[in-house]
Design an enzyme around this catalytic site. Structure first.
Site, mmCIF file in Angstrom:
data_model
loop_
_atom_site.group_PDB
_atom_site.id
_atom_site.type_symbol
_atom_site.label_atom_id
_atom_site.label_comp_id
_atom_site.label_asym_id
_atom_site.label_seq_id
_atom_site.Cartn_x
_atom_site.Cartn_y
_atom_site.Cartn_z
ATOM 1 N N SER A 91 0.840 -1.181 0.000
ATOM 2 C CA SER A 91 0.000 0.000 0.000
ATOM 3 C C SER A 91 0.882 1.239 0.000
ATOM 4 O O SER A 91 2.102 1.145 -0.066
ATOM 5 C CB SER A 91 -0.909 0.003 1.223
ATOM 6 N N LYS A 92 0.223 2.378 0.077
ATOM 7 C CA LYS A 92 0.958 3.643 -0.039
ATOM 8 C C LYS A 92 2.094 3.774 0.959
ATOM 9 O O LYS A 92 3.123 4.376 0.676
ATOM 10 C CB LYS A 92 -0.024 4.803 0.138
#
Length: 491
Positions: free
Chosen positions: A254-255
């Site tokens: 994820s980010k």
RNA sequence: GGCGCAUUCGUCUAGCGGUUUAGGACGCCGCCCUCUCAAGGCGGAGAUCACCGGUUCGAAUCCGGUAUGCGCUACCA
């Protein structure tokens, strides 16, 4: 398989695509291309609050960069359009109303506050969370009264209270869920937008998608979708859930894992064909040894059967290796064409532009052999451009040498080189090797000293090739400066 | 908490009952090549196939349980 394969990539524009998202697109694309079917891109922009501006563009840019062309989707005509769910709202509303009319769904007027309190209570009692079906028994009159009070309901699906829902996943095999573990999920939100579940099913059917290829995290939602297909009277497609891609900490990418946005890899100098090949190997393999493959080879051999079930950690080291391998396989011209923007951007600003294309052309092979990413190229060749080399004079004194010996070596080299009729690889070698011997030095010692004088560093491409590219004039000048530096160095 | 799924070298993976003293790749180490680096070549270390039972003449491969991990459990996708 008699029907034409149609797959789709259905991203929601709630962020910039990362390698995990794009790997999903890649596999759906590969499957479609392998079967000579169609690949559709559909934007699932049903979450107004979380929509990020520029995300759609970033998604399309990422697909284009990897050359994953779509037959239908944004910016492309298609008979199943529009391809933005925000433009298909009537379809979902119609489906939701139909389900209500059929008795498969109902209006729910519960406030967010009540739902939150309900969940808190469930958590306190350590009960599984889920909607308590309070509005399921509302009569038409009661609904009408709530409506007249100005309340806007959501539409919830009437999940069967018992039985189980099973399906055969192309990748995971038979998967089954008890219906009583699934609550009455929302189909249509109060803002008139559908949830993923409804929109996805309605559109996959409307667009005649034959194979739903998506990430593993959707497995638990699949029974909901199956229930919807059944209630709507649609034949469900095949489902293939892809294993996830994990960060180094083994958590779903994820980010927060840093440079995972696809476009960042492009900006970091990764080649799209290398990324394509690498991503392909995350969860899929051709056999027990083949790793570097052309796009055609991959399309030809791709199959869902050879996709593994285990999540894969994204291994940057291996990507770096593969990217280097792809860089080296480029023709000299192609490498130059690709590296040029990075060179223009990465070289110090004081170097005058435009760069001398002929000069660049001569040094590029030296960088091509060494770069793992394009962004490394400027750092590999900057000494060719810099007007004044910055380095510690002591570097001119090679291992087991004295200041005097180095000075003497540079002076001798300066003299020999300026007298040289031609300044080529062979002529340089022809004079410099004997010179080392004359001076009682090992070739490496002389070359090391000269390398620092000419490039300002101890690590650089092979000396003669480097000198030829730099040219006699500059070489002599730099050796002269090195001699000065050594003289000024207190002995 | 509930449900689901997974589990082969540090990492990506091959393996789909005997051909396996578990193969390849990245990374790591060493050697060769060599003016440094890179590339290339050769070699090495590295996995008792999560664990425990079972089925079988025979299991990494089939079955059951345990552990661990991950996913889902929103009017997010």
């Amino acid at each position: 398989m008699t029907e034409t394969v149609r797959t789709r990539f259905a991203p929601s524009p709630t962020g910039f695509p990362h390698v995990g998202n794009i790997r999903t697109a890649l596999f759906a694309w590969l499957f479609a291309r392998h079967h000579k079917g169609s690949f559709v891109v559909r934007i699932e922009d049903t979450d107004v609050a979380r929509t990020v501006t520029g995300a759609v563009e970033a998604i399309l840019e990422g697909l284009r960069w990897l050359n994953l062309d779509w037959d239908e989707g944004p910016e492309t005509e298609g008979k199943y359009g529009p391809y933005f769910q925000s433009q298909r709202l009537a379809l979902y509303k119609e489906a939701a109303e139909r389900l209500v009319a059929q008795g498969n769904a109902y209006y729910c007027y519960c406030s967010p506050e009540r739902l939150e309190a309900m969940r808190a209570e469930q958590a306190r009692r350590k009960q599984p969370p889920g909607y308590d079906r309070m509005c399921r028994r509302l009569t038409a009159d009661e609904c009408a009264r709530k409506n007249s009070e100005g309340l806007t309901p959501v539409v919830r699906f009437k999940t069967p209270l018992e039985g189980k829902t099973a399906y055969h996943d192309v990748i995971w095999g038979d998967v089954s869920f008890e219906n009583n573990t699934i609550d009455d999920f929302v189909l249509l939100k109060s803002d008139g937008y559908p949830t993923y579940h409804l929109a996805n099913v309605v559109d996959d059917h409307a667009m005649e998608i034959t194979h739903v290829i998506r990430a593993e995290e959707w497995i638990s939602s699949t029974p909901r979708h199956l229930m919807l297909y059944r209630a709507l009277g649609y034949a469900p497609p095949q489902f293939a859930h892809l294993p996830m891609i994990l960060g180094p900490d083994r958590v779903k990418l994820s980010k927060r894992h840093g440079a995972v946005s696809l476009i960042e890899y492009r900006d970091q100098g990764y080649l799209p064909e290398a990324m394509f090949n690498f991503l392909t190997l995350l969860g899929w393999s051709l056999d027990d040894k083949t790793e570097i493959m052309t796009r055609e080879q991959i399309i030809q051999n791709f199959s869902l059967e050879r996709i593994s079930k285990t999540a894969a950690v994204f291994n940057l080291e291996k990507l770096n290796w593969m990217n280097g391998s792809y860089i080296r396989s480029l023709s000299a011209d192609e490498f130059m064409r690709r590296a040029m923007p990075f060179l223009e951007k990465g070289l110090p600003p004081e170097i005058k532009r435009p760069l001398d294309s002929d000069y660049v052309h001569r040094m590029m092979p030296l960088a091509q052999e060494r770069a793992r990413t394009l962004v490394e190229v400027p750092g590999l060749v900057d000494f060719f451009f810099v007007s004044e080399l910055q380095y510690e004079p002591v570097l001119l004194i090679d291992k087991k040498m004295t200041r005097e010996a180095s000075l003497q070596a540079l002076e001798a080299a300066h003299q020999k080189l300026s007298a040289l009729p031609s300044f080529e690889n062979d002529s340089l070698e022809g004079v410099l090797r004997p010179l080392a011997e004359e001076l009682g030095l090992k070739a490496g010692q002389l070359f090391g000293t000269l390398r620092v004088a000419v490039t300002g560093r101890t690590v650089a491409p092979p000396l003669f090739q480097t000198m030829v590219v730099i040219g006699r004039g500059l070489c002599m000048e730099r050796i002269g400066i090195a001699i000065e530096k050594l003289r000024r160095l207190a002995g």
